[in-house]
Each structure stands twice: as C-alpha cells, then as structure tokens.
Design a protein around this motif. Structure first.
Motif, PDB file in Angstrom:
ATOM      1  N   VAL A 340       0.490  -1.403  -0.016  1.00  0.00           N
ATOM      2  CA  VAL A 340       0.192   0.088   0.095  1.00  0.00           C
ATOM      3  C   VAL A 340       1.019   1.124  -0.151  1.00  0.00           C
ATOM      4  O   VAL A 340       2.198   1.097   0.694  1.00  0.00           O
ATOM      5  N   THR A 341       0.830   1.955  -0.689  1.00  0.00           N
ATOM      6  CA  THR A 341       1.133   3.259  -0.618  1.00  0.00           C
ATOM      7  C   THR A 341       0.341   4.408  -0.615  1.00  0.00           C
ATOM      8  O   THR A 341      -0.435   4.695  -0.879  1.00  0.00           O
ATOM      9  N   ASP A 342       0.497   5.267   0.645  1.00  0.00           N
ATOM     10  CA  ASP A 342      -0.532   6.257   1.461  1.00  0.00           C
ATOM     11  C   ASP A 342      -1.071   5.686   1.852  1.00  0.00           C
ATOM     12  O   ASP A 342      -2.369   6.392   1.851  1.00  0.00           O
ATOM     13  N   PRO A 343      -0.985   4.548   2.501  1.00  0.00           N
ATOM     14  CA  PRO A 343      -2.161   4.047   3.706  1.00  0.00           C
ATOM     15  C   PRO A 343      -2.541   4.885   5.100  1.00  0.00           C
ATOM     16  O   PRO A 343      -2.070   5.825   5.179  1.00  0.00           O
ATOM     17  N   LYS A 344      -3.630   4.552   4.667  1.00  0.00           N
ATOM     18  CA  LYS A 344      -4.929   4.941   5.924  1.00  0.00           C
ATOM     19  C   LYS A 344      -4.060   4.951   7.354  1.00  0.00           C
ATOM     20  O   LYS A 344      -4.210   4.023   7.342  1.00  0.00           O
TER      21      LYS A 344
END
Length: 748
Positions: A340-344
């Motif tokens: 995941v890129t820029d995960p919450k």
C-alpha cells in the motif's frame, strides 16, 4: 599440513573467473521485471535494496524447521515495500561427495514488482525439500556467503544498498567437506574461509544480518559475522547497524526475520494478531507511514483474504482508491501481502476464510512500513565568509509539503549536517532540538547545528543535512552556496508573518534590501524546499534595487486551493539574479492552513437577523454556545508532564466540544507519560481555555482549577503539569548589515 590446502574458491577468485563470462552474462535476464531495477532509478518511491535470503538446509533441521524457514523467506520477499528492490534466494548445506554443492540458488535475482514477488513466493518453496544428492548435510557458511556475494550488486546502481539475511539453526560444520583439506584441519580452514568471505562483503559494501534459532548456536561466531561485513547502515541509527538475532525456535523465526528485515532497510515492523480462519485479524499502521506492506502468513494457500482499511472500507487488491494505491501478491501461496502506498493510518482489519481444502492452520498478520519524509533546509548566512560560522536549520515535512509538528510521531529522531568546501576536509555536526547551542527553541522539531567555514577557503560549498528515526527516512537535501570575501555589496532580510490561512488565502511578509553596489540588482522571491511548491506563489516575484539604495518591499505568499491542511512546509528565499542566483537570505515558512469557515460561521448573522423572535432566541442560544465552544477550544496548546527531571509532551489537537481530554499513565517501569483519552473512557483530565489567557483544568471527579500558561500544577506521584501555548514562532531576522532592526515575526 595447512599449507597443502588452497581452500574452496573465494569470492575474489570466482569474480576473476566470472569476468571471462561477463559478455554472455549481461545478455541473460535477471528474472521478472529485471529492467525495472535499471530504468526506474529516478522514479519516486521507497529507496530500493538488493538483498539475498540465504537459508540453512543442513541435516540438523526438521521438516517443520525447514517449513518455517521457507515461510519466513517468502514473507520478507512479499513484504518489501519498493517494487524496484531485488531479491535472491539461496539454500545451503555442504559439499561432501561428488555431485554435491554447498550452496544452490533457488530464486535468481528478481525485481520485486507484482510478478517478481509472485515468482519468489513460488521458487522459495524448493527450499523445503532439499535433495541430499545435491545439498550435503553440513553447514558451509563461507560457500553460502560467496554465492550471495556473486549475485548482489550485479546490474543494479552502485548506490543501491546490498544486504544478506542468513537463516541458520547452528554453527559452522565443514567436517565432512573434502574441499577444506584434511579432516583434522577442515574446521580451522572453514573459519579462515569465512573470514575471507566477510572481508569480501566488507569490500563490496554488503551487510550481513545472521538470524539463528535453536539451542546449538555459536553466538560469538554469528555476532562476528554481523560485525565482519559492511556495518554502515541505511541511516545513522543503532537499529540500522547489522547484528545477529537469536530466537529460541523456528516458530519465532517469522516475527524475528520481519523485524530484522525492517531494521536493515530503515523501516519498522508492526506485529498484528493471529488466529485460525475464519477469523478477523488486525494490524496498526501509524500516521507517519507513507509506504507499507501488510503480510499475511496463511500457512494454507487456499485461505481467502479480504482487507479493510481503518474506516471499515474493503480495499481493492489492485489499483487506486481514496488516495492510496494497492497491489497484492501471493494470493495462491501460503504467504501473501498487500503493498500500500499512502496507507490510511489506524487499525486495519484482515478477514480470513478457509478455502476448499478443509480446516486451516493458525494464521498471522503483520505490517512493514516506512515514513519517507522530505527535509526543508535553511542555512544562515547563505553566503558566508571564510572562517565564519553558519547555522543549519532542518525540519521534516510530508510529501504533500505539510510540516511534521507532533513530537510523538518523530520519537528518537536524530540528524546531522555536513559542510563540504572545495579543497578542505568535510566537517559534520549533530543536529539538535534541545534549545542548546545553535538551536533556538527546544522541542519545536526544527533541528539545528553550527558549522565553521575553514579559514582560507574559497569557491563553492555544499551543506547536506539528514534526519532519520526508526522507520522514518528523510531525504538528504543539499544546500549549494558560494563563499564571499569581505562584506557583500547586496544584503537582504526576509520576514514572513506567522499566520493561519484558508486555502485560497494569503499571508504577508516583507523583504528589506540594501544595495551598496555601483549597479542595480534584480532580486527574485521564491518558495523553496517544498515538493508542492506549485500551490504557493509569491507576489511580487521580483524586486529591483537601484545602486546605493535601500528599500523595504511588502509581499504576499498566496496559498492555492490545492494546498493540504496543516503547517506549510518549505521556505521563502530572496535570490540575486545579477549574481548567479545567489541566496541572500532565507527563512522557514511558519504558516498553518486551516479549513475554511463553515456555513454557520459565515451566515449566522443572517439567520439571527431574519428569524422570528422565538427563533431568534433559540438561534442566539445556539450561536452563543457555538462561540463559547470556540473561545474554550484549547487547540494549539501543549501539555508538559514533568517528573524526576524528565519531560513528556502532548500537543492538543482533535478537540471536540471545546474540551481536550487526556490521561496520565503510570507504567510499571519508567516515568509517567501523557496520552489522549480514549472516547468514552472514564478518568483522566479535561482542559479548556479560560478568560484572560488562562486555562481551566478539571481532574476526573475533582474540582476545576484555573492555571496561567506556564504555571506548574502539582499532581500525584511527585509529577507536575505545565500548559503552554504553541509558543512564539521562530525568529526571522534581518542579517547583519541589512536595513531595519531584528524582528520577531510575532511583531506584525
């Protein structure tokens, strides 16, 4: 005699032989996605690494141990956060008779894009069933390391970090290996060959991270192995220095290897929960993470996995959604991962359902993450004289250009600045945020240090600053400048008003300039050190100063609608276009972008004016309560907890109903700490603003107290509480020789 033994081929010898085959080797593919390792070097994303997983297949391992090794090897290949990284998997034992080899590559060097991770997850399974006609029963560490060294670095950029992860259950055993000489000399010759292999690793800048499990372990030898290779890590942090990790048995191997892997590549590993499908497992990803992989050890390839973000939304297995991008691998393997890129940030839920193959074994989930941040660097003076001291100020910001201002997020942060001048040895200083030395204010997350320009130096210079913490990597952003002789003919000083602004608004500043030259100069104002600089614009962009004149020019920094909320990163600089773009002065921006006012904030007066008397009364009551809550809102305050000479801080944010609730936690060991109270939790303290700049504090079940900002409030257990405002902004000063007095940006 020892002299009769020439030893097995060393890394150096094999490299010489390999040179004869170089032309043909360059034509051979490196595995799925190999071109990406060369072509993608300038792309955005986590810094790639080139690593080898070297797995012990000696006869002392049980089948369960081998299975755990395979699981661990497949997991870290799946967990790698850069699709430009490359992995090689090697199994090793010993060569004790004709036809056997001590080390065998089961996965060729493979770039870890989606196809590459799937490939490594498949080929690593070969490790679980060693063929004793091919791999002997001993433990030949030198052969394993030499095999890995031959693969690492070939076809990747010189700057790519190279790492060997060595999994073993025991100690060096070449007693049956005829290549090591007479039987009574083999162990000694093996130790000598191991020292040679480690020397090669050090020469090639390859780290060695041993990971051992079991009871028959040569601890000293493994520690020497970690120290014998290349020891400089991905950052100047203790966790990034190679070391041996020892665990009791193979069941603990997966967790230990993921922690080791994360440390080696300046990431962090977060262990999640475990359970038997059908089950919901959870793992937490912190707000600072910009890249991560959620790894699921399913044990059973038929188990079906579904991922839910912290908002409870099911996320796709491929593609982009809600600001994040997703890519899954290993769906049909015992280990799978969601990159995941820029995960919450928050707690992710991973749902596992058993497949058609029957009951599944116990599964577990974890996450490897990294926060890749940008540095904003200011050097004062930007054009120093030989022998003059320069102050370096560095702070971290997100990829969107928002300044990181939460001390809890950047725990254990450290940094340094390096000054390089033509013809002189570089000098380095540690950057600090304790209010000492060149640091103006403690705890503001602006890290500062002072460096002296060598006497007699001339020409160009470069200041490079780096900041890092466990799991957090700041880019090494250089500042390039030119040394000057004597007093400069043009001097300037920039001030920018500390302010809050909505997207689409602007903040004010001034630039004071004196031109003692005999010709006019054109100066340019610019926002620097910010990736999202297109969202900020300085008006006017240029200033012309006549010879012999001094002037003060007002300007504005326009904040675009697309600029994210939070403290704006970057700096404002004034550059002399008639002197090669030399920086005359530069200051950090200290502007906070806030959400625009709500409809009620903008139209409350119209509602009140147009309502009937009864409605007017009700609306006035609501409005008064709304304004009262806003006056009480303690956002922007900082709470300090003092105990035994130590201090813990908690920034006030996320306030609801005008009251901030927090608790003082007393761990069994260590000093008390501050924490935000969980919703609905009993106990703790409530804090809000009072009249006249005071604050009100109410303990659970206690009486309210009125405190002045900075006043010490005694608590239980010899602790004291202090509440402060976020503090005055850092000084933006007019440098020596510039017109005007020193200004604090609060003066405006």
């Amino acid at each position: 005699m020892r002299g009769r033994w020439n030893g097995p081929p060393t890394g150096r010898a094999v490299r010489l032989a390999g040179a004869l085959l170089a032309a043909g080797a360059l034509l051979a593919p490196l595995g799925p996605g190999a071109a990406a390792a060369r072509d993608g070097e300038g792309d955005e994303g986590p810094r790639p690494i080139d690593f080898a997983i070297v797995v012990d297949q000696s006869a002392s391992l049980s089948q369960a141990d081998l299975d755990r090794e395979v699981e661990a090897a497949a997991t870290i290949a799946q967990a790698e956060i850069s699709e430009r990284s490359r992995a090689t998997v090697i199994g090793f034992g010993s060569a004790e008779r004709e036809g056997q080899t001590a080390a065998r590559q089961v996965c060729e060097p493979t770039v870890l894009d989606a196809a590459g991770r799937q490939h490594v997850g498949t080929c690593a399974q070969e490790l679980a069933r060693p063929d004793r006609d091919v791999i002997g029963p001993g433990t030949d560490f030198p052969a394993a390391l030499n095999q890995a060294l031959e693969q690492l670095g070939d076809g990747v950029p010189e700057t790519t970090p190279r790492v060997i992860f060595l999994l073993t259950d025991g100690r060096l055993d070449v007693s049956g290996s005829v290549n090591y000489g007479p039987p009574d000399e083999r162990q000694a010759n093996g130790r000598e060959a191991l020292r040679d292999a480690l020397a090669d690793a050090r020469e090639q800048r390859v780290q060695v991270w041993p990971l051992a499990f079991g009871t028959d372990i040569d601890h000293d030898a493994l520690r020497a192995m970690a120290a014998g290779g290349y020891v400089e890590g991905c950052a100047d942090l203790p966790d990034a220095t190679p070391r041996a990790r020892l665990v009791d048995d193979a069941e603990d191997l997966l967790d230990a290897l993921q922690r080791t892997f994360a440390a080696a590549r300046c990431a962090r590993y977060e262990a999640g929960s475990s359970g038997t499908p059908p089950v919901d497992l959870t793992v937490t990803i912190p707000p600072i993470a910009t890249d991560g992989s959620i790894t699921v050890s399913k044990r059973d390839a038929d188990v079906v996995v579904t991922y839910y973000d912290p908002d409870g939304v099911r996320v796709p297995l491929q593609g982009a959604e809600d600001g994040s991008t997703f890519e899954v691998s290993g769906r049909d393997r015992p280990v799978e991962a969601l990159r995941v890129t820029d995960p919450k940030p928050g707690t992710w839920r991973v749902h596992l359902e058993p497949g058609d193959g029957g009951p599944a074994g116990e599964a577990s989930v974890g996450a490897v993450w990294q926060g890749r941040l940008l540095t904003s660097v200011v050097v004062d003076p930007p054009s120093p004289r030989p022998g003059q001291a320069v102050t370096v100020e560095t702070r971290l910001q997100t990829r969107d250009g928002v300044v990181i201002d939460d001390p809890g997020v950047l725990a254990e942060l450290s940094g340094s600045a390096r000054l390089a001048v033509e013809g002189s040895e570089p000098t380095t200083v540690a950057l600090r945020d304790d209010g000492g030395g060149a640091d103006a204010r403690a705890g503001d997350l602006v890290f500062s240090g002072s460096l002296a320009v060598p006497d007699g130096a001339s020409g160009d210079f470069t200041v490079t600053s780096t900041l890092a913490a466990p799991g957090v990597v700041g880019d090494a952003r250089p500042f390039h400048g030119v040394l000057v002789e004597g007093a400069p003919s043009v001097v300037a000083g920039v001030t920018v008003l500390d302010d809050r602004v909505n997207p689409g608004g602007s903040v004010s500043g001034t630039v004071a300039v004196t031109n003692d030259d005999d010709r006019p100069h054109s100066l340019r104002l610019a926002v620097r050190g910010r990736e999202a600089a297109e969202g900020l614009r300085v008006r006017p962009e240029s200033v012309r100063v006549e010879p012999g004149a001094g002037t003060t020019v007002p300007f504005t920094v326009e904040v675009g609608e697309e600029v994210p909320l939070g403290r704006v990163g970057g700096s404002v600089a004034v550059l002399d276009e008639d002197d090669g773009g030399r920086v005359l002065h530069e200051v950090h921006l200290d502007v906070t972008v806030t959400a625009p006012p709500s409809w009620w904030d903008r139209h409350a007066w119209a509602v009140a004016a147009g309502s009937a008397a009864a409605l007017l009364c009700a609306a006035s009551t609501v409005l008064a309560a709304h304004l009262r809550r806003r006056r009480r809102d303690p956002t922007g305050l900082v709470i300090e907890l003092h105990h035994g000479g130590r201090k813990d801080t908690q920034a006030v944010r996320g306030v609801r109903d005008g009251v901030f609730r927090f608790v003082v936690e007393h761990p069994p060991a260590g000093p008390p700490t501050l924490a935000v109270a969980r919703a609905g939790a009993a106990g703790g303290y409530a804090l809000w603003r009072g009249a006249g700049g005071s604050v009100r504090l109410r303990p659970a079940g206690g009486r309210k107290r009125t405190l002045r900002l900075g006043e010490r409030c005694p608590l239980d257990h010899d602790a004291e509480l202090v509440v402060r405002d976020a503090g005055p902004p850092r000084r933006a000063t007019v440098p020596s020789g510039a017109p005007g007095r020193r200004h604090d940006i609060n003066d405006f």
